[in-house]
Design a protein around this motif. Structure first.
Motif, PDB file in Angstrom:
ATOM      1  N   UNK A 224     -90.666 -10.943  -6.222  1.00 32.17           N
ATOM      2  CA  UNK A 224     -91.460 -10.780  -7.437  1.00 32.17           C
ATOM      3  C   UNK A 224     -91.253 -11.962  -8.382  1.00 32.17           C
ATOM      4  N   UNK A 225     -92.282 -12.235  -9.181  1.00 29.87           N
ATOM      5  CA  UNK A 225     -92.234 -13.307 -10.181  1.00 29.87           C
ATOM      6  C   UNK A 225     -92.446 -12.669 -11.556  1.00 29.87           C
ATOM      7  N   UNK A 226     -91.603 -13.033 -12.510  1.00 33.49           N
ATOM      8  CA  UNK A 226     -91.628 -12.435 -13.848  1.00 33.49           C
ATOM      9  C   UNK A 226     -91.861 -13.522 -14.901  1.00 33.49           C
ATOM     10  N   UNK A 227     -92.546 -13.127 -15.979  1.00 29.41           N
ATOM     11  CA  UNK A 227     -92.784 -14.054 -17.089  1.00 29.41           C
ATOM     12  C   UNK A 227     -93.183 -13.259 -18.327  1.00 29.41           C
ATOM     13  N   UNK A 228     -93.191 -13.904 -19.480  1.00 29.36           N
ATOM     14  CA  UNK A 228     -93.727 -13.285 -20.690  1.00 29.36           C
ATOM     15  C   UNK A 228     -94.997 -14.021 -21.091  1.00 29.36           C
ATOM     16  N   UNK A 229     -95.994 -13.268 -21.581  1.00 31.26           N
ATOM     17  CA  UNK A 229     -97.254 -13.885 -21.998  1.00 31.26           C
ATOM     18  C   UNK A 229     -97.200 -14.249 -23.476  1.00 31.26           C
ATOM     19  N   UNK A 230     -98.328 -14.658 -24.039  1.00 30.82           N
ATOM     20  CA  UNK A 230     -98.373 -15.112 -25.434  1.00 30.82           C
ATOM     21  C   UNK A 230     -98.142 -13.982 -26.427  1.00 30.82           C
ATOM     22  N   UNK A 231     -98.223 -12.729 -25.960  1.00 31.13           N
ATOM     23  CA  UNK A 231     -97.977 -11.567 -26.823  1.00 31.13           C
ATOM     24  C   UNK A 231     -96.575 -10.998 -26.626  1.00 31.13           C
ATOM     25  N   UNK A 232     -95.712 -11.733 -25.975  1.00 28.65           N
ATOM     26  CA  UNK A 232     -94.329 -11.317 -25.697  1.00 28.65           C
ATOM     27  C   UNK A 232     -94.275 -10.041 -24.858  1.00 28.65           C
ATOM     28  N   UNK A 233     -95.167  -9.950 -23.903  1.00 26.73           N
ATOM     29  CA  UNK A 233     -95.140  -8.849 -22.946  1.00 26.73           C
ATOM     30  C   UNK A 233     -94.574  -9.360 -21.623  1.00 26.73           C
ATOM     31  N   UNK A 234     -93.545  -8.699 -21.129  1.00 26.59           N
ATOM     32  CA  UNK A 234     -92.948  -9.066 -19.846  1.00 26.59           C
ATOM     33  C   UNK A 234     -93.822  -8.520 -18.724  1.00 26.59           C
ATOM     34  N   UNK A 235     -94.186  -9.407 -17.798  1.00 27.61           N
ATOM     35  CA  UNK A 235     -95.077  -9.025 -16.703  1.00 27.61           C
ATOM     36  C   UNK A 235     -94.498  -9.455 -15.362  1.00 27.61           C
ATOM     37  N   UNK A 236     -95.108  -8.916 -14.304  1.00 31.14           N
ATOM     38  CA  UNK A 236     -94.645  -9.161 -12.943  1.00 31.14           C
ATOM     39  C   UNK A 236     -95.852  -9.373 -12.032  1.00 31.14           C
ATOM     40  N   UNK A 237     -95.736 -10.342 -11.097  1.00 31.44           N
ATOM     41  CA  UNK A 237     -96.751 -10.475 -10.055  1.00 31.44           C
ATOM     42  C   UNK A 237     -96.074 -10.998  -8.794  1.00 31.44           C
ATOM     43  N   UNK A 238     -96.829 -11.110  -7.713  1.00 33.32           N
ATOM     44  CA  UNK A 238     -96.281 -11.546  -6.432  1.00 33.32           C
ATOM     45  C   UNK A 238     -97.264 -12.488  -5.754  1.00 33.32           C
ATOM     46  N   UNK A 239     -96.804 -13.334  -4.843  1.00 38.03           N
ATOM     47  CA  UNK A 239     -97.725 -14.211  -4.108  1.00 38.03           C
ATOM     48  C   UNK A 239     -98.825 -13.401  -3.426  1.00 38.03           C
ATOM     49  N   UNK A 240    -100.060 -13.840  -3.598  1.00 34.58           N
ATOM     50  CA  UNK A 240    -101.191 -13.119  -3.020  1.00 34.58           C
ATOM     51  C   UNK A 240    -101.685 -11.971  -3.876  1.00 34.58           C
ATOM     52  N   UNK A 241    -101.023 -11.709  -5.003  1.00 32.79           N
ATOM     53  CA  UNK A 241    -101.436 -10.641  -5.921  1.00 32.79           C
ATOM     54  C   UNK A 241    -101.555 -11.227  -7.326  1.00 32.79           C
ATOM     55  N   UNK A 242    -102.656 -11.914  -7.633  1.00 34.06           N
ATOM     56  CA  UNK A 242    -102.778 -12.661  -8.900  1.00 34.06           C
ATOM     57  C   UNK A 242    -102.879 -11.808 -10.158  1.00 34.06           C
ATOM     58  N   UNK A 243    -103.200 -10.525 -10.029  1.00 39.71           N
ATOM     59  CA  UNK A 243    -103.277  -9.654 -11.204  1.00 39.71           C
ATOM     60  C   UNK A 243    -101.880  -9.144 -11.543  1.00 39.71           C
ATOM     61  N   UNK A 244    -101.348  -9.473 -12.728  1.00 38.30           N
ATOM     62  CA  UNK A 244     -99.986  -9.060 -13.072  1.00 38.30           C
ATOM     63  C   UNK A 244     -99.910  -7.602 -13.523  1.00 38.30           C
ATOM     64  N   UNK A 245     -98.696  -7.082 -13.503  1.00 38.06           N
ATOM     65  CA  UNK A 245     -98.410  -5.738 -13.997  1.00 38.06           C
ATOM     66  C   UNK A 245     -97.558  -5.839 -15.251  1.00 38.06           C
TER      67      UNK A 245
END
Length: 376
Positions: A224-245
């Protein structure tokens, strides 16, 4: 190192305030005959274990004038010594000399490296794979340009990876793939999946909330790949799954445990106000208990390599609040303070087995002092 320098300016006011607490609470490694003015090793026995604590400090090594450079092994550490050469004047800044020293903590032996480091502006960053068989190497030749390599540890074979990068952000997705967030001057840039044979695949991420800035927080683990967006929301996605959770809102920063099973997340307590808390979540954002730390500032958090412990630096202006470095035990959920009321000026640093923690602070004159805490 770039990030450390930038953060130093932000933390300077808090460090000055924290100094008051250090004077009031005293310093375990600076009482009586333990005072050290020449950069020599001082070992101080830790406090008695409290009944509700699982984390036990065995001893503390103190090094005047030194900051953490890197761990060479469980017992060997490389320190960077700073020496004031010329005092600052009204028109000139102070001048310093820097020297690296290798220290063997098992016998207190100190020696200079065989070849002094060259201060030519270049540096290398190495990140071993979870199983230790490969190392992703970045060689930075200037502020914005790096050459990347994949090294096989057993053979010493080095494969150069095509493509330059603007940021040094990345992490191992698993034992055979490294994820590099290359960054750019105008946005997040490429997200590259690099396999151990040097193959590069560009990953897609479909998130309109990212904005036009590079990643501020980024991490990887267990596919899994994790990051925070511009609204300080922590999200997760995976290779081949471009829509984050979406996982956690109001996340100021986070760190994925080395085993990929836990997320340590600093959460802002109230929008627009000082104050945050540190909480632990599972890899999918499920809460694992309540807050483990609260304060005005949480400058550094660091998982031990085996994911069994999390070290957190906390500062609170109210002296009755949490101040210093605390250790969270992921097996028991207990939190234990260590040493005096440390306010680190550099990232916390675990040795490879997680039995020692390096904490570099500043003395009253602004010079670095490193405490290496040994745990039972």
């Amino acid at each position: 190192m770039k990030r450390i320098i930038k953060l130093g300016a932000v933390l300077s006011l808090a460090a000055a305030l924290a100094a008051c607490s250090s004077v009031q609470n005293g310093d375990l490694a600076n009482n009586g005959n333990n005072t050290n003015k020449h950069g020599e090793l001082t070992v101080v026995k830790g406090p008695e274990q409290k009944p509700n604590q699982d984390i036990v400090v065995q001893s503390i090594h103190r090094f005047e004038g030194a900051s953490m450079d890197k761990w060479l092994s469980d017992d060997q550490v490389q320190l960077m010594y700073t020496k004031l050469v010329k005092q600052a004047t009204a028109t000139e800044e102070a001048q310093y000399e820097y020297n690296t020293i290798k220290v063997d903590l098992s016998n207190n032996e100190q020696k200079s490296p065989a070849e002094p480091a060259k201060d030519d502006g270049t540096f290398e960053k190495e990140q071993p794979s979870p199983d230790g068989k490969y190392v992703f190497v970045q060689h930075w030749k200037d502020k914005y340009t790096a050459r990347n390599f994949m090294k096989e540890v057993s053979t010493g074979t080095i494969t150069e990876i095509k493509g330059s990068n603007y940021l040094e952000i990345g992490g191992w997705l698993n034992n055979t793939s490294y994820i590099l967030a290359a960054g750019s001057m105008s946005g997040i840039g490429d997200i590259r999946q690099i396999t151990v044979d040097g193959t590069v695949t560009l990953l897609k991420l479909d998130d309109p909330q990212l904005g036009d800035q590079p990643f501020i927080n980024f991490g990887t683990g267990q596919g899994r790949i994790y990051y925070t967006d511009s609204n300080q929301t922590l999200k997760q996605f995976a290779p081949g799954e471009p829509k984050p959770t979406e996982l956690v809102k109001h996340a100021m920063k986070f760190q994925v445990s080395p085993d990929g099973k836990h997320l340590a997340v600093e959460i802002q307590q109230a929008a627009g106000k000082i104050g945050s808390e540190l909480r632990i979540f599972d890899s999918n954002g499920g809460a694992e208990g309540l807050s483990i730390a609260k304060g005005d500032l949480l400058p550094y958090i660091e998982w031990s390599p085996d994911s069994s412990k999390l070290a957190a630096a906390v500062y609170t202006e109210n002296q009755s609040g949490m101040n210093g470095v605390y250790i969270f035990d992921s097996a028991t959920g207990k939190v234990s303070p260590i040493g005096p009321s440390y306010f680190p000026q550099y990232p916390l640093s675990w040795n490879p087995s997680g039995t020692r923690l390096g904490v570099s602070v500043a003395d009253k004159d602004g010079m670095p002092v490193t405490h290496i805490v040994d745990f039972k």
